[in-house]
Write an enzyme that holds these catalytic residues in place. Structure first.
Site: not given
Ligand code: UD1
Length: 341
Positions: A12-13, A34, A126-127, A151, A155, A200
């Site tokens: 993975g990454y 896997n 994870s944070a 999730y 952790k 995501n």
């Molecule tokens: C998320 C998870 C964290 C996990 C990590 C894995 C939550 C609350 N936290 O972190 O537990 O360990 O992913 O990588 O879900 N954003 C946008 N547009 C997008 C996608 C994200 O504006 O299309 C913003 C989000 O609102 C956030 C920031 O970008 O403020 C970072 O988002 P993301 O990359 O998903 O990470 P986390 O949410 O910090």
């Protein structure tokens, strides 16, 4: 003699980047994966970058008998356990998948280490365990907050499983690394993040939008109590993060741990807003990104960044890459994946 490290989830990454850095530091690696959320391109990339053959076993860490055969077959004293499911939203929809995958595989690895007398384990935490922190930056002493997703809960539970197992079984040592937001790709553009379906996370969404795979990036919220209204995170370069694992393994192998179970924050110590990240991406790569402001995303914390003093001092590790370099590497990787010149 060369030490071998078992890397679960190594296709993975984060696992593939860590395998590269381990090999660069003189370790042999055995990858167990896997391929549920990765494919052989990760392993092939590791081989291309390092010029070394990598031992790969396709197995599910939840399948204890298959996993036991790996312990029987290979001599290793150290394990880095990445193998886990990691999509927050999916974990809310399918909690049992997350509890089964993430907890069963972790219990299996710790049990097998105990049974076979293998000593050192690094766990990918994870944070997310800090939730919405009372004060920033967060240190390892900052309280954990009740998890907001299954999730995140896995952790916390795995950290506790490790703490209790290390306390009970004298031969075991463990380090939990609490990652902030890993981004970017190897500078060779031979390995990187390969999300399946709609990403995501922010950076894959940015790079896919730049590549024309996604039409428009949604910025989730511009009315947060921050300088520009968007959320703040601590974005850590994937190669820097990979090197933190090597430092953690070195520490245990050399018997330098101060306690049998230790926790380190792995971030840059700097908070960057979503708007800042987007404009930096545009600037360093010389392009314009199609984006719009959208409503807040449920469950997001406003701001979090790491105090990395402990990791800097104890692991002798520092984040070295600038966010500019990291965002250049992220775009180079996306172009490589899409065949863009
Ligand atoms: C998320 C998870 C964290 C996990 C990590 C894995 C939550 C609350 N936290 O972190 O537990 O360990 O992913 O990588 O879900 N954003 C946008 N547009 C997008 C996608 C994200 O504006 O299309 C913003 C989000 O609102 C956030 C920031 O970008 O403020 C970072 O988002 P993301 O990359 O998903 O990470 P986390 O949410 O910090």
């Amino acid at each position: 003699m060369k030490q071998t490290v078992l890397v679960s989830g190594g296709a993975g990454y984060i696992g593939s980047h860590t395998a590269v850095e381990l090999i660069g530091a003189g370790y042999d690696v055995v990858i167990v994966d896997n391929l549920s959320n990765s494919d052989m391109s990760g392993v092939e990339g590791v081989e291309k970058i390092t010029g070394k053959h990598v031992t790969f076993v396709e197995a599910d860490c939840c399948d204890k008998e298959a996993f036991r055969r790996v312990f029987e077959q290979y001599e290793f004293d150290s394990v880095i356990h990445f193998a886990a499911s990691k999509a927050v939203g999916e974990s809310v929809a399918e909690p049992l998948k997350y509890y089964r995958n993430n907890l069963t595989s972790f219990v299996n690895v710790v049990e097998l280490m105990h049974e076979f007398g293998r000593r050192n384990i690094v766990f990918s935490s994870s944070a997310t365990v800090y939730g919405e922190a009372d004060s920033l930056p967060v240190t390892e002493q900052s309280p954990r907050k009740p998890a907001t997703s299954p999730y995140g809960n896995t952790k916390q539970i795995c950290e506790d499983i490790l703490r209790d197992s290390v306390a009970a079984y004298g031969s075991l040592r463990g380090i939990a690394l609490r990652y902030f937001n890993p981004i970017g790709a190897h500078p060779s553009a031979l390995i990187g993040e390969l999300p399946r379906g709609v990403p995501n996370n922010l950076v894959p969404f940015i790079t896919q939008t730049a590549a024309g795979v996604r039409e428009c990036l949604s910025i989730f919220g511009d009315d947060y109590p921050t300088a520009d209204g968007s959320c703040i995170r601590d974005y850590i370069d994937i190669v820097d993060l990979a090197r933190a694992h090597v430092a953690a393994i070195d520490r245990m192998v050399k018997g330098q741990s101060k306690q049998p179970y230790e926790i380190f924050n792995i971030g840059t110590g700097r908070g960057v807003s979503v708007f800042e990240l987007v404009t930096t991406f545009e600037r360093v790569n010389g392009l314009k990104l199609n984006y719009k402001v959208a409503p807040r995303r449920a469950g997001d914390v406003v701001a979090i960044w790491a105090d990395t003093t402990l990791a800097n001092r104890e692991l002798g590790w520092h984040a070295e890459r600038s966010v500019e370099d990291t965002l250049r590497a992220a775009w180079a990787w996306e172009k490589h994946v899409r065949g863009i010149e």
